[in-house]
Scaffold this motif. Structure first.
Motif, PDB file in Angstrom:
ATOM      1  N   ALA A  31     -32.984  63.555 -33.264  1.00  0.00           N
ATOM      2  CA  ALA A  31     -32.958  62.343 -32.298  1.00  0.00           C
ATOM      3  C   ALA A  31     -34.112  62.689 -31.377  1.00  0.00           C
ATOM      4  CB  ALA A  31     -31.563  62.210 -31.203  1.00  0.00           C
ATOM      5  N   ALA A  32     -34.436  63.959 -30.849  1.00  0.00           N
ATOM      6  CA  ALA A  32     -35.392  63.926 -29.887  1.00  0.00           C
ATOM      7  C   ALA A  32     -36.827  63.573 -30.926  1.00  0.00           C
ATOM      8  CB  ALA A  32     -35.629  65.436 -29.428  1.00  0.00           C
ATOM      9  N   ARG A  33     -37.037  64.291 -32.276  1.00  0.00           N
ATOM     10  CA  ARG A  33     -38.095  64.024 -33.063  1.00  0.00           C
ATOM     11  C   ARG A  33     -38.314  62.484 -33.403  1.00  0.00           C
ATOM     12  NH1 ARG A  33     -40.608  68.035 -35.850  1.00  0.00           N
ATOM     13  NH2 ARG A  33     -41.063  66.868 -37.734  1.00  0.00           N
ATOM     14  N   SER A  34     -37.156  61.677 -33.392  1.00  0.00           N
ATOM     15  CA  SER A  34     -37.205  60.092 -33.833  1.00  0.00           C
ATOM     16  C   SER A  34     -37.702  59.680 -32.615  1.00  0.00           C
ATOM     17  CB  SER A  34     -35.879  59.732 -34.042  1.00  0.00           C
ATOM     18  OG  SER A  34     -35.311  60.437 -35.354  1.00  0.00           O
ATOM     19  N   ALA A  35     -37.359  60.002 -31.328  1.00  0.00           N
ATOM     20  CA  ALA A  35     -37.868  59.377 -30.143  1.00  0.00           C
ATOM     21  C   ALA A  35     -39.255  59.533 -29.878  1.00  0.00           C
ATOM     22  CB  ALA A  35     -37.083  59.787 -29.117  1.00  0.00           C
ATOM     23  N   VAL A  36     -39.756  60.694 -30.268  1.00  0.00           N
ATOM     24  CA  VAL A  36     -41.335  60.884 -29.881  1.00  0.00           C
ATOM     25  C   VAL A  36     -42.090  60.329 -31.277  1.00  0.00           C
ATOM     26  CG1 VAL A  36     -42.900  62.909 -30.086  1.00  0.00           C
ATOM     27  CG2 VAL A  36     -40.780  63.227 -28.890  1.00  0.00           C
ATOM     28  N   HIS A  37     -41.460  60.286 -32.355  1.00  0.00           N
ATOM     29  CA  HIS A  37     -42.254  59.767 -33.520  1.00  0.00           C
ATOM     30  C   HIS A  37     -42.409  58.293 -33.376  1.00  0.00           C
ATOM     31  CE1 HIS A  37     -43.121  59.244 -37.911  1.00  0.00           C
ATOM     32  NE2 HIS A  37     -42.580  58.031 -37.813  1.00  0.00           N
ATOM     33  N   HIS A  38     -41.729  57.560 -32.582  1.00  0.00           N
ATOM     34  CA  HIS A  38     -41.918  56.243 -32.245  1.00  0.00           C
ATOM     35  C   HIS A  38     -42.805  55.791 -31.031  1.00  0.00           C
ATOM     36  CE1 HIS A  38     -38.403  56.089 -35.102  1.00  0.00           C
ATOM     37  NE2 HIS A  38     -39.138  54.901 -35.672  1.00  0.00           N
ATOM     38  N   THR A  39     -43.550  56.999 -30.727  1.00  0.00           N
ATOM     39  CA  THR A  39     -44.547  56.782 -29.568  1.00  0.00           C
ATOM     40  C   THR A  39     -45.715  56.668 -30.103  1.00  0.00           C
ATOM     41  OG1 THR A  39     -44.784  59.023 -29.067  1.00  0.00           O
ATOM     42  CG2 THR A  39     -42.867  57.926 -27.983  1.00  0.00           C
ATOM     43  N   SER A  40     -46.930  56.334 -29.400  1.00  0.00           N
ATOM     44  CA  SER A  40     -48.206  56.175 -29.600  1.00  0.00           C
ATOM     45  C   SER A  40     -48.844  57.623 -29.460  1.00  0.00           C
ATOM     46  CB  SER A  40     -48.933  55.004 -28.926  1.00  0.00           C
ATOM     47  OG  SER A  40     -48.651  55.313 -27.495  1.00  0.00           O
ATOM     48  N   LEU A  41     -48.187  58.536 -29.264  1.00  0.00           N
ATOM     49  CA  LEU A  41     -48.739  60.064 -28.929  1.00  0.00           C
ATOM     50  C   LEU A  41     -49.451  60.430 -30.178  1.00  0.00           C
ATOM     51  CD1 LEU A  41     -45.817  61.555 -26.892  1.00  0.00           C
ATOM     52  CD2 LEU A  41     -48.135  60.532 -26.045  1.00  0.00           C
ATOM     53  N   SER A  42     -50.735  61.275 -29.876  1.00  0.00           N
ATOM     54  CA  SER A  42     -51.381  61.912 -31.172  1.00  0.00           C
ATOM     55  C   SER A  42     -50.478  62.687 -31.545  1.00  0.00           C
ATOM     56  CB  SER A  42     -52.456  62.482 -30.575  1.00  0.00           C
ATOM     57  OG  SER A  42     -52.298  63.631 -29.624  1.00  0.00           O
ATOM     58  N   THR A  43     -50.797  63.525 -32.893  1.00  0.00           N
ATOM     59  CA  THR A  43     -50.004  64.284 -33.466  1.00  0.00           C
ATOM     60  C   THR A  43     -49.748  65.722 -32.651  1.00  0.00           C
ATOM     61  OG1 THR A  43     -50.729  63.615 -35.711  1.00  0.00           O
ATOM     62  CG2 THR A  43     -49.641  65.782 -35.530  1.00  0.00           C
ATOM     63  N   THR A  44     -50.929  65.856 -32.077  1.00  0.00           N
ATOM     64  CA  THR A  44     -50.870  67.390 -31.238  1.00  0.00           C
ATOM     65  C   THR A  44     -50.022  67.127 -30.148  1.00  0.00           C
ATOM     66  OG1 THR A  44     -53.103  67.786 -31.873  1.00  0.00           O
ATOM     67  CG2 THR A  44     -52.273  68.941 -29.941  1.00  0.00           C
ATOM     68  N   ALA A  45     -50.039  66.061 -29.371  1.00  0.00           N
ATOM     69  CA  ALA A  45     -49.200  65.767 -28.159  1.00  0.00           C
ATOM     70  C   ALA A  45     -47.651  65.729 -28.420  1.00  0.00           C
ATOM     71  CB  ALA A  45     -49.439  64.490 -27.558  1.00  0.00           C
ATOM     72  N   ARG A  46     -47.250  65.186 -29.697  1.00  0.00           N
ATOM     73  CA  ARG A  46     -46.096  65.173 -30.203  1.00  0.00           C
ATOM     74  C   ARG A  46     -45.349  66.418 -30.368  1.00  0.00           C
ATOM     75  NH1 ARG A  46     -46.253  60.431 -35.207  1.00  0.00           N
ATOM     76  NH2 ARG A  46     -46.787  58.779 -33.669  1.00  0.00           N
ATOM     77  N   TYR A  47     -45.989  67.537 -30.574  1.00  0.00           N
ATOM     78  CA  TYR A  47     -45.627  68.799 -30.665  1.00  0.00           C
ATOM     79  C   TYR A  47     -45.131  69.287 -29.454  1.00  0.00           C
ATOM     80  CZ  TYR A  47     -48.079  69.299 -35.359  1.00  0.00           C
ATOM     81  OH  TYR A  47     -48.608  69.060 -36.546  1.00  0.00           O
ATOM     82  N   GLY A  48     -46.037  69.066 -28.179  1.00  0.00           N
ATOM     83  CA  GLY A  48     -45.257  69.444 -26.979  1.00  0.00           C
ATOM     84  C   GLY A  48     -44.012  68.388 -26.493  1.00  0.00           C
ATOM     85  N   ALA A  49     -44.447  67.131 -26.924  1.00  0.00           N
ATOM     86  CA  ALA A  49     -43.293  66.180 -26.427  1.00  0.00           C
ATOM     87  C   ALA A  49     -41.906  66.651 -27.167  1.00  0.00           C
ATOM     88  CB  ALA A  49     -43.847  64.889 -26.681  1.00  0.00           C
ATOM     89  N   VAL A  50     -41.792  66.863 -28.156  1.00  0.00           N
ATOM     90  CA  VAL A  50     -40.416  67.120 -28.719  1.00  0.00           C
ATOM     91  C   VAL A  50     -39.542  68.028 -27.913  1.00  0.00           C
ATOM     92  CG1 VAL A  50     -39.190  68.203 -30.764  1.00  0.00           C
ATOM     93  CG2 VAL A  50     -41.283  66.665 -31.160  1.00  0.00           C
ATOM     94  N   PRO A  51     -40.042  69.310 -27.584  1.00  0.00           N
ATOM     95  CA  PRO A  51     -39.457  70.290 -26.756  1.00  0.00           C
ATOM     96  C   PRO A  51     -39.017  69.508 -25.522  1.00  0.00           C
ATOM     97  CG  PRO A  51     -41.055  71.303 -27.738  1.00  0.00           C
ATOM     98  CD  PRO A  51     -41.347  70.077 -27.912  1.00  0.00           C
ATOM     99  N   LEU A  52     -40.010  68.667 -24.737  1.00  0.00           N
ATOM    100  CA  LEU A  52     -39.890  68.045 -23.422  1.00  0.00           C
ATOM    101  C   LEU A  52     -38.613  66.990 -23.453  1.00  0.00           C
ATOM    102  CD1 LEU A  52     -43.307  67.415 -22.245  1.00  0.00           C
ATOM    103  CD2 LEU A  52     -41.750  68.885 -21.413  1.00  0.00           C
ATOM    104  N   VAL A  53     -38.570  66.483 -24.662  1.00  0.00           N
ATOM    105  CA  VAL A  53     -37.241  65.492 -24.874  1.00  0.00           C
ATOM    106  C   VAL A  53     -35.898  66.375 -25.098  1.00  0.00           C
ATOM    107  CG1 VAL A  53     -36.246  63.510 -26.028  1.00  0.00           C
ATOM    108  CG2 VAL A  53     -38.873  63.539 -25.508  1.00  0.00           C
ATOM    109  N   PHE A  54     -36.198  67.320 -26.096  1.00  0.00           N
ATOM    110  CA  PHE A  54     -34.854  67.846 -26.526  1.00  0.00           C
ATOM    111  C   PHE A  54     -34.198  68.977 -25.506  1.00  0.00           C
ATOM    112  CE2 PHE A  54     -33.489  71.809 -28.433  1.00  0.00           C
ATOM    113  CZ  PHE A  54     -32.284  71.406 -29.316  1.00  0.00           C
ATOM    114  N   PHE A  55     -34.793  69.579 -24.941  1.00  0.00           N
ATOM    115  CA  PHE A  55     -33.961  70.368 -24.059  1.00  0.00           C
ATOM    116  C   PHE A  55     -33.299  69.804 -22.912  1.00  0.00           C
ATOM    117  CE2 PHE A  55     -37.391  73.672 -25.562  1.00  0.00           C
ATOM    118  CZ  PHE A  55     -36.280  74.621 -25.993  1.00  0.00           C
TER     119      PHE A  55
END
Length: 495
Positions: free
Chosen positions: A391-415
């Motif tokens: 679910a966290a990856r899905s939420a981040v995937h549908h944003t306009s963040l760059s690929t690198t930024a998504r790597y950091g965003a996944v834990p921020l949403v997941f935890f």
């Protein structure tokens, strides 16, 4: 242009305070008053404890009060939303009466202790929901959808009646609490008949494969009714299994079967969703999958997790349905299919997912104590982490963040999400009248887990799309009853 959002074209929304019929206004206030009263009862329950009952008739325990709060909250939201949604409809008053009646029936159901009362309310709940599905009596498709749903719900009620009659015959008890107390004496053919009927009744109510046809045929229901259905009605399967947990947990083999049933619907719902093109159809398939997770958690013996899942799913799905119109407005067709994993094949992306998942599993274990031993608690932790990470990856995937930024965003949403799940789970488990029924892990549990993950990853990477045969099979499986299909706007334009 493909893939671009369209501009809003809607005019001003109607003012619901002008010439508002008395019944919708009064019922909306009544439901919100019931919500406030339910909060007060919950607080009193936490302070006083115990079970409040009319012996042999109703029993108000922690599950009852918790469901009162959840049901009245969702119902209040839907009532308030419907005042604008149904503005101008000739069926407005009838619709509000049915919604309020449904709320009252569910509140009575979760408090019912006598077997006959419980069975009667279970049937009434289904019949009222069928009425909501067929609210617009001028649509032949809506009436056909209501008839389809009614057949399923009556079948569920018949199965429940068989189970309750068998349990009464075996134990001599006329109440749910009496049967649960005598569960240690159950076994043999009569127990298997009762337990199997209970599981089948729960599967039908929660639209589990292969009983999902009524849900996919119910798209004629007004969107608020769909929200109430997906956020509340389908959860009845989990409540049924929790109420009769001592009966279900008599034998570990049946529990394993329940896990398999839930896992099949969890991945099956996602497969069905992959070939859906309309918003409500996708949400319906998502509900099938999410209810599969709920059933699976009950099969693992963690009824607190099942109730937690149905509550959190209820919040999510109510929001998704009530905002579905916005998705239609803002989304236009795209020339390609997006996947959560998609093109993420880098070592960095894989390592981020693995490390995040392992750390999340440790957090969940520390907060709940589940997963510390090699038993079904380990599998529960695995599935909770897996689905939350997805679910966290899905939420981040549908944003306009760059690929690198998504790597950091996944834990921020997941935890935060895994912490919320763990905290809610602990709170819910403390309220339930039944504890956990941890079982030993077997080879079959491992096969189910590996198969589940393999199929899930295959769907997310789009491997399944290479098979035309599978695509056609899935497309056929998602088709509602032919007489419920809306083929033109003239079929459903009541104005």
């Amino acid at each position: 242009m493909s893939g671009h959002s369209s501009k809003p074209t809607v005019g001003a929304l109607p003012d619901t305070t002008v010439d508002a019929p008395l019944v919708p206004v009064a019922l909306t206030w009544l439901v919100w008053s019931l919500f406030a009263a339910s909060i007060a009862v919950l607080v009193a329950k936490l302070r006083l404890g115990g079970v409040w009952e009319l012996p042999g008739l109703v029993a108000v325990d922690g599950l009852t009060v918790l469901m009162w709060v959840v049901v009245t909250f969702f119902s209040g939201i839907v009532h308030s939303y419907s005042r604008r949604y149904m503005a101008g409809s000739t069926h407005k008053t009838r619709f509000f009466l049915a919604m309020s009646g449904f709320t009252a029936v569910v509140m009575a159901l979760v408090a019912a202790d006598h077997l006959v009362l419980f069975a009667a309310l279970w049937l009434a709940m289904g019949l009222v929901m069928a009425k909501l599905i067929g609210t617009i009596d001028g649509w032949k498709q809506a009436q056909a959808a209501a008839a389809t749903a009614r057949r399923y719900f009556v079948a569920s009620s018949v199965l429940l009646g068989v189970a309750l009659a068998t349990l009464w015959w075996t134990t001599g008890a006329t109440t749910i609490s009496g049967i649960d107390a005598a569960a240690d004496t159950l076994g043999g053919t009569t127990w298997l008949l009762a337990a199997g009927a209970l599981v089948l009744a729960a599967m039908i109510q929660s639209a589990q494969i292969p009983f999902h046809g009524w849900l996919l045929s119910s798209m004629t229901a007004p969107t608020p009714a769909s929200a109430l259905m997906h956020a509340g009605f389908v959860n009845a399967g989990g409540i049924l299994l929790t109420r009769f947990a001592p009966v279900i947990t008599v034998d570990a083999t049946l529990m394993l079967g329940v896990v398999a049933v839930g896992a099949a619907s969890a991945v099956g719902g996602k497969l069905l969703k992959s070939v859906q093109t309309d918003i409500k159809g996708k949400l319906g398939c998502s509900t099938i999958g999410q209810m599969g997770f709920m059933i699976m958690q009950a099969g693992l013996g963690f009824f607190g997790a099942a109730i937690t899942h149905l509550i959190l799913h209820g919040f999510y799905k109510a929001y998704q349905f009530l905002s579905s119109g916005e998705q239609v407005q803002r989304t236009s067709p795209s020339d390609h299919t997006e996947h959560t994993l998609g093109q993420v094949t880098s070592v960095t992306g894989f390592l981020v997912a693995v490390v995040t998942g392992l750390a999340g599993g440790a957090v969940f274990t520390v907060l709940t104590g589940k997963g510390a031993r090699v038993d079904s608690g380990l599998l529960l932790t695995f599935f909770v982490v897996f689905t939350t990470l997805h679910a966290a990856r899905s939420a981040v995937h549908h944003t306009s963040l760059s690929t690198t930024a998504r790597y950091g965003a996944v834990p921020l949403v997941f935890f935060p999400a895994i912490v919320v799940y763990a905290v809610v789970y602990e709170g819910v488990s403390g309220l339930l009248p039944v504890g956990t029924a941890t079982t030993e892990l077997t080879l079959l549990h491992g096969i189910i887990a590996v198969s589940f993950v393999g199929i899930y990853i295959g769907i997310e990477t789009g491997i399944h799309e290479h098979s035309k045969r599978l695509y056609v099979a899935l497309l056929n499986a998602t088709q509602p009853s032919s007489d419920t299909l809306l083929t033109s706007t003239e079929d459903y334009n009541e104005y």
